[in-house]
Every structure is written in C-alpha cells, then in structure tokens.
Design a protein around this motif. Structure first.
Motif, PDB file in Angstrom:
ATOM      1  N   ALA A   1     -27.427  -3.951 121.622  1.00  0.00           N
ATOM      2  CA  ALA A   1     -28.400  -4.615 120.833  1.00  0.00           C
ATOM      3  C   ALA A   1     -29.743  -4.146 120.839  1.00  0.00           C
ATOM      4  CB  ALA A   1     -27.851  -6.075 120.683  1.00  0.00           C
ATOM      5  N   GLU A   2     -30.205  -4.298 122.124  1.00  0.00           N
ATOM      6  CA  GLU A   2     -31.504  -4.176 122.861  1.00  0.00           C
ATOM      7  C   GLU A   2     -32.097  -2.636 122.584  1.00  0.00           C
ATOM      8  OE1 GLU A   2     -31.919  -8.233 124.980  1.00  0.00           O
ATOM      9  OE2 GLU A   2     -32.152  -6.314 126.121  1.00  0.00           O
TER      10      GLU A   2
ATOM     11  N   CYS B   1     -30.138   0.077 120.588  1.00  0.00           N
ATOM     12  CA  CYS B   1     -29.809   1.041 119.513  1.00  0.00           C
ATOM     13  C   CYS B   1     -30.741   0.573 118.266  1.00  0.00           C
ATOM     14  CB  CYS B   1     -28.583   0.643 119.147  1.00  0.00           C
ATOM     15  SG  CYS B   1     -28.207  -0.823 118.409  1.00  0.00           S
TER      16      CYS B   1
ATOM     17  N   SER C   1     -31.933  -0.602 114.834  1.00  0.00           N
ATOM     18  CA  SER C   1     -31.619  -1.950 114.015  1.00  0.00           C
ATOM     19  C   SER C   1     -30.720  -1.572 112.984  1.00  0.00           C
ATOM     20  CB  SER C   1     -32.985  -2.667 113.786  1.00  0.00           C
ATOM     21  OG  SER C   1     -33.792  -1.823 112.843  1.00  0.00           O
ATOM     22  N   GLN C   2     -30.944  -0.429 112.341  1.00  0.00           N
ATOM     23  CA  GLN C   2     -29.909   0.053 111.087  1.00  0.00           C
ATOM     24  C   GLN C   2     -28.741  -0.213 111.492  1.00  0.00           C
ATOM     25  OE1 GLN C   2     -32.390   1.656 112.367  1.00  0.00           O
ATOM     26  NE2 GLN C   2     -33.755   2.485 110.773  1.00  0.00           N
TER      27      GLN C   2
ATOM     28  N   ARG D   1     -27.134  -1.438 114.482  1.00  0.00           N
ATOM     29  CA  ARG D   1     -26.983  -2.165 115.566  1.00  0.00           C
ATOM     30  C   ARG D   1     -25.578  -3.125 115.469  1.00  0.00           C
ATOM     31  NH1 ARG D   1     -31.816  -5.759 115.841  1.00  0.00           N
ATOM     32  NH2 ARG D   1     -32.721  -4.003 116.948  1.00  0.00           N
TER      33      ARG D   1
ATOM     34  N   ARG E   1     -36.644  -4.230 125.753  1.00  0.00           N
ATOM     35  CA  ARG E   1     -36.824  -5.487 125.300  1.00  0.00           C
ATOM     36  C   ARG E   1     -36.747  -6.581 126.615  1.00  0.00           C
ATOM     37  NH1 ARG E   1     -37.067  -8.076 120.244  1.00  0.00           N
ATOM     38  NH2 ARG E   1     -36.213 -10.314 120.439  1.00  0.00           N
TER      39      ARG E   1
ATOM     40  N   GLU F   1     -43.091   0.221 117.883  1.00  0.00           N
ATOM     41  CA  GLU F   1     -41.930  -0.576 118.180  1.00  0.00           C
ATOM     42  C   GLU F   1     -42.071  -1.457 119.349  1.00  0.00           C
ATOM     43  OE1 GLU F   1     -37.144   0.205 119.069  1.00  0.00           O
ATOM     44  OE2 GLU F   1     -38.452   1.885 118.085  1.00  0.00           O
TER      45      GLU F   1
ATOM     46  N   ASN G   1     -41.593  -5.553 119.132  1.00  0.00           N
ATOM     47  CA  ASN G   1     -40.524  -6.522 119.879  1.00  0.00           C
ATOM     48  C   ASN G   1     -41.313  -7.483 120.623  1.00  0.00           C
ATOM     49  OD1 ASN G   1     -37.718  -5.569 119.955  1.00  0.00           O
ATOM     50  ND2 ASN G   1     -38.690  -3.429 120.493  1.00  0.00           N
TER      51      ASN G   1
ATOM     52  N   SER H   1     -42.086 -10.480 118.405  1.00  0.00           N
ATOM     53  CA  SER H   1     -40.783 -11.357 118.063  1.00  0.00           C
ATOM     54  C   SER H   1     -40.440 -12.068 119.185  1.00  0.00           C
ATOM     55  CB  SER H   1     -39.571 -10.220 117.558  1.00  0.00           C
ATOM     56  OG  SER H   1     -39.205  -9.365 118.848  1.00  0.00           O
TER      57      SER H   1
END
Length: 300
Positions: free
Chosen positions: A127-128, A130, A132-133, A135, A193, A233, A237, A240
């Motif tokens: 998940a961290e 790949c 986001s489209q 994931r 991340r 990016e 990250n 967020s």
C-alpha cells in the motif's frame, strides 16, 4: 511496470507461503502419522500431538501478530518482511529436518511467527509503495497469492503423499520460496512513507529522512521520474501523515471495543473469521478418507 511488479511480488510471496502451509499441512499430517510413510520411529502420535502439528503454525502466527503490533513501526515494513522470510526459512528447514516431535513443533512455531509478521508487513509495504490508482487492486491480488499458495500446497502434498518421509519435503519445500522472498525484499528500498512517518514521530531527523525517502522513491519509480514529481509526492505524503497525527487524540487499544470502532472491528474481524471456516470441513474430509477417527487430526 517493473517499478510496480517487484514491490508487489516479493511481499506477496509472504502470502503465498502462508497459503502453502495450509495446503501442505493437510497431506503432511497424514504422512507423518503413517507407519509406512512417516519414515520415523515416533510416527504413533497422539491426537493432541497431531493436532499440534496441524495447528502449530497458527499458534506461531498468533504470537507473530502480537509481536508485529509492538515492533512493526520500529523495524519498518522492509525489515519486518525480511525477518518474516528468515523465520519462514528457519521454520521450514527445522520442520523438514526434525529428528523428533519436539523439534518438529518448534519448527512449526517458527514458521507461524513468520506468517504473523508477513501478514502484517506485506499489505503495508504494498500500500505504501504502489501507485494510489491500483493500490486496492494489488492488495486484493495479495489475497490471490494466499489462495494460490493453498492450491500449490495441495499439489505438492498430492505428489509427495506416497513417498516415505514425504512430510519432510512438503514442509521443507517452502524454504527456497522464502529465500527468494528474502533476497527480493533485500533488493527493494524501505517504504518512503515509513521513513517520513518516523520523522513525524520524532524518531529521526526530518531532513535526513526526507532525503532517504526521496532516494527510496526514486528507486521505486525508476530513473525516468523527475525530481519535481518525486518532491511533490514526498510533500503530499508528509502532509497527510502530519494531518493524520494532528487529528489523532490520545487513546488506548480498548477503544476498539467502543462505539463505531466496535462495529467496524466486528465486521472486519467477522470476515476474516468466517473466511477460515471452510478449513475444518476440508480437513475432516481428508480425515474420513484416511482414518476412521477424523477427530485425531484436530480438524473439527
């Protein structure tokens, strides 16, 4: 595509090895308990002992899951998965070469701890790292690897079931697969991340960790990615993570069992629980095929 496939495949091998254990154990419990096929002098195992052979990896996985809760953020996703691969290898070799029942169970427990760590670290790393489209798609494919591993375990078991000492090959065959996982995870960078998370948590200098995250992201994206894309990016990250921590109040694990969290926990936990509900049925069928005392296999 290489930047997407490799950071997915190597963590997903942890799921395949989990599924393989489920499938291979079905044949291995029959082989190890057979006077003709066991190849040991201690084949006459009690129902409790055979149950421990079948469920030893699950006890280890429970311990590994609890351990992951305590050490995952400290180790990082990559090191956690490398540790899981090392436990897979040591557990498979210990089990496959076991000279007695006690060593066999130790091997099963080691393998299980690897399962617990891998099932925690693999979805996080995927998940961290790949895009986001896709994931959600890749995390779902990780579940496919588990099912494929179950099928692969059954195939290996059916091939080795009539071989004297075949249970050793069934359990030991996962070692080379785990070695591929270990080498693959060693070749991948840490999760960018996670590096930023450590900086936000105050566990590392912000600027140094941002540079490390940038280098990790460049390795994942490939040399064609521009500095601007990588910087954007990283900043997104970081923003967020900071926002998540700003909205996060102090609490305890017991809040999972309160209010809306309890509902989410019940639904999510229930899905996982009832997904495993078909394993006893498959085990009991095997037991009825090979023994009048199906409860001996501790499947029900």
């Amino acid at each position: 595509m290489a930047a997407v496939i490799l950071p997915f495949v190597f963590p997903a091998l942890g799921g395949l090895l989990f599924g393989y254990d489920i499938g291979a154990t079905s044949g291995a419990t029959i082989s190890v308990h057979s006077a003709e096929l066991s190849g040991t002098t201690w084949f006459n195992l009690s129902s409790l002992q055979l149950g421990l052979v079948a469920s030893g990896s699950l006890y280890g996985a429970l311990g590994g899951s609890i351990l992951a809760y305590r050490i995952a953020d400290f180790l990082g996703r990559r090191i956690e998965l490398m540790t899981a691969a090392a436990l897979y290898i040591s557990g498979a070799l210990t089990t496959g070469l076991a000279p007695n029942f006690v060593v066999l169970i130790i091997g099963r427990l080691l393998y299980g701890v690897g399962i617990g760590l891998a099932m925690h670290g693999a979805p996080l790393y995927i998940a961290e790292t790949c895009p986001s489209q896709i994931r959600g798609t890749l995390i779902s494919f990780k579940e496919l690897f588990i099912v494929g591993g179950i099928l692969f375990g059954y195939l290996v078991g059916s091939y080795e079931i009539d071989v004297v000492g075949g249970w050793r090959y069934m359990f030991g065959f996962s070692a080379p697969l785990a070695a591929i996982m270990a080498v693959g995870m060693w070749s991948l960078p840490p999760s960018p991340r996670w590096l930023l998370l450590r900086a936000v948590q105050g566990k590392g200098p912000m600027e140094d960790n941002k540079k490390k995250a940038m280098n990790a992201l460049r390795r994942l994206k490939g040399p064609s990615a521009s500095d601007k894309v990588l910087t954007d990016e990283i900043e997104n990250n970081l923003s967020s993570i900071k926002a998540a921590y700003a909205d996060q109040a102090e609490g305890s694990i017991f809040q999972v069992f309160e209010g809306a969290s309890l509902k989410a926990f019940t639904i999510g936990g229930g899905l996982v629980l009832f997904q495993q509900d078909n394993r006893p049925a498959k085990c009991s069928i095997l037991c009825n095929l090979h023994s009048a005392d199906c409860w001996v296999y501790n499947c029900i």
